[in-house]
Design a protein around this motif. Structure first.
Motif, short mmCIF file in Angstrom:
data_model
loop_
_atom_site.label_atom_id
_atom_site.label_comp_id
_atom_site.label_asym_id
_atom_site.label_seq_id
_atom_site.Cartn_x
_atom_site.Cartn_y
_atom_site.Cartn_z
N SER A 46 45.20 29.26 43.61
CA SER A 46 46.18 29.51 43.31
C SER A 46 45.86 31.09 41.96
CB SER A 46 45.50 28.03 41.20
OG SER A 46 44.46 28.54 40.91
N GLU A 47 46.95 31.12 40.92
CA GLU A 47 47.15 32.44 40.52
C GLU A 47 45.75 32.32 39.74
OE1 GLU A 47 48.49 35.61 38.78
OE2 GLU A 47 48.66 34.76 40.37
N ALA A 48 45.11 31.39 38.75
CA ALA A 48 43.95 31.33 38.32
C ALA A 48 42.72 31.65 38.99
CB ALA A 48 44.27 29.40 37.13
N SER A 49 42.94 31.02 40.14
CA SER A 49 42.10 31.66 41.58
C SER A 49 42.22 33.05 41.64
CB SER A 49 41.86 30.69 42.10
OG SER A 49 40.79 31.15 43.11
N VAL A 50 43.39 33.28 41.84
CA VAL A 50 43.01 34.86 41.85
C VAL A 50 42.65 35.74 40.80
CG1 VAL A 50 44.88 36.96 42.82
CG2 VAL A 50 45.24 34.25 43.89
N GLN A 51 43.25 35.31 39.29
CA GLN A 51 42.75 36.64 38.75
C GLN A 51 40.98 36.34 37.94
OE1 GLN A 51 44.54 38.02 37.22
NE2 GLN A 51 46.41 37.87 38.57
N LYS A 52 40.42 35.69 39.12
CA LYS A 52 39.11 35.02 38.62
C LYS A 52 38.13 35.93 39.79
CE LYS A 52 37.71 31.24 37.31
NZ LYS A 52 37.23 29.90 37.49
N VAL A 53 39.26 35.98 41.05
CA VAL A 53 38.21 36.88 41.85
C VAL A 53 38.59 38.25 41.70
CG1 VAL A 53 38.93 37.72 43.92
CG2 VAL A 53 39.12 35.23 43.78
N ARG A 54 39.84 38.49 41.20
CA ARG A 54 39.64 39.66 40.81
C ARG A 54 38.92 40.45 39.49
NH1 ARG A 54 44.61 42.79 41.67
NH2 ARG A 54 45.97 40.53 41.60
N ARG A 55 38.49 39.61 39.02
CA ARG A 55 37.46 40.03 37.98
C ARG A 55 35.77 40.10 39.09
NH1 ARG A 55 39.93 36.18 34.63
NH2 ARG A 55 38.06 34.35 35.07
N ALA A 56 36.02 39.41 39.73
CA ALA A 56 34.66 39.31 39.57
C ALA A 56 34.48 40.77 41.22
CB ALA A 56 34.39 38.23 41.20
N VAL A 57 35.30 41.08 41.73
CA VAL A 57 36.12 42.18 42.42
C VAL A 57 35.71 43.58 41.93
CG1 VAL A 57 37.31 44.07 44.07
CG2 VAL A 57 37.77 41.42 44.23
N ALA A 58 35.91 43.75 40.52
CA ALA A 58 35.78 44.92 39.20
C ALA A 58 33.86 44.95 38.67
CB ALA A 58 37.49 44.33 38.10
N GLU A 59 33.72 43.17 38.88
CA GLU A 59 32.53 43.68 38.30
C GLU A 59 31.70 44.14 39.35
OE1 GLU A 59 29.05 43.27 36.45
OE2 GLU A 59 31.50 42.95 35.27
N GLY A 60 31.92 43.61 40.90
CA GLY A 60 31.09 44.34 42.22
C GLY A 60 31.33 45.96 41.56
N LEU A 61 32.59 46.07 41.60
CA LEU A 61 32.56 48.17 42.02
C LEU A 61 31.84 48.40 41.19
CD1 LEU A 61 36.42 47.73 43.04
CD2 LEU A 61 34.26 48.00 44.25
#
Length: 294
Positions: A46-61
């Motif tokens: 879902s779009e909500a899931s994708v946005q959460k994944v995007r936040r996790a990538v940014a946090e990891g970086l």
């Protein structure tokens, strides 16, 4: 397994003890890029899931990527969303591990928990080594409130999902417990600690059943008492529910060979409730591919 508010230290803290489900977690890969921007390849999310994944990538970086601020993240697998099986945390933890691995980093469970807390509003302890210990986990701060250096006793679980609408976990209201419920939850927490220390699956099952009944006031399940009666009739040790979802599981002592006949019978009967019936054992929770039930 157990969820509520508990008197830990000098205050009342929200916490949970999860029932890990091996072999159903998410898998992710990350390729750093020289340019800015994060591309997400997440089929079926879902779009909500994708946005959460995007936040996790940014946090990891921000933690492990140095000067890198872009890349491509692919994610697949996982458990159904909205069923109370830790799908969101499974995705976030898989993403954080993938980003860290791309830079040769193996973050500790504590580091992953801190990063997860900044990526989603409430989490499960799937980033921790549940093969080596049993934590009482604060799902909001992602901190361990108390822990034993022993895993849960091994259980055979006959799980089922009667279906129905997804439960929007992040939109559930905050459970407000009565004084009687708080007293009962403290008793269940102490009983769970005794059961883990003594390796007592039956004691553990009684805790799960008690927690499921308390949760009825906040997320009602019409089939619960019938499932508890069914479990008792076939020698199960208890019933666990997802406190913020639709799935539940009948628990058997994995060390009792005679329990196989009972679990087979229960699996057949649970199909009468409709939906999916699935089975697993909790003993092998040392890997990274985890979901949860309850």
């Amino acid at each position: 397994m157990l969820q509520g508010a508990f008197r830990v230290g000098e205050g009342l803290r929200r916490g949970l003890v999860t029932l890990p489900m091996p072999g159903c977690g998410s898998r992710a890969t990350f390729r750093p890029a020289g340019s800015e921007g994060i591309d997400i390849i997440a089929p079926g999310r879902s779009e909500a899931s994708v946005q959460k994944v995007r936040r996790a990538v940014a946090e990891g970086l921000s933690r492990w990527g140095g000067t890198v601020s872009g890349g491509e993240l692919g994610i697949c697998g996982g458990v159904p969303a909205g069923r109370g099986m830790g799908s969101s945390t499974s995705e976030v933890v898989a993403v954080l591990r993938a980003v860290a691995a791309a830079f040769g980093v193996q973050p500790s469970g504590k580091e992953l928990a801190a990063a997860t807390a900044r990526s989603e509003s409430a989490s499960d302890p799937l980033m921790l080594d549940l093969a080596r210990g049993t934590p009482l986990f604060d799902p909001v701060s992602c901190r361990v409130l108390a822990a034993l250096d022993l895993p849960l006793p091994a259980l055979e679980v006959v799980g089922f999902d009667p279906g129905g609408p997804e439960v929007p976990t992040d939109k559930l209201g905050r459970a407000e417990y009565s004084s009687a419920e708080l007293k009962a939850l403290d008793g269940l927490f102490q009983s769970l600690w005794r059961a883990v220390r003594s390796g007592d699956p039956r004691g553990l099952g009684r805790v799960a059943t008690g927690s499921a009944r308390i949760n009825q006031r906040f997320l009602y399940r019409s089939e619960l008492e019938e499932v508890i009666s069914l479990a008792e009739g076939f020698g199960a040790v208890g019933v666990a529910v997802a406190h913020s979802g639709t799935v539940a599981g009948v628990l058997f002592d994995a060390s009792e060979p005679a329990g196989r006949d009972g679990s087979d019978a229960v699996a057949g009967r649970l199909s009468d409730f409709g939906g999916e019936v699935f089975r697993f054992e909790t003993g092998d929770v040392s890997g990274e591919n985890l979901g949860e039930l309850g």
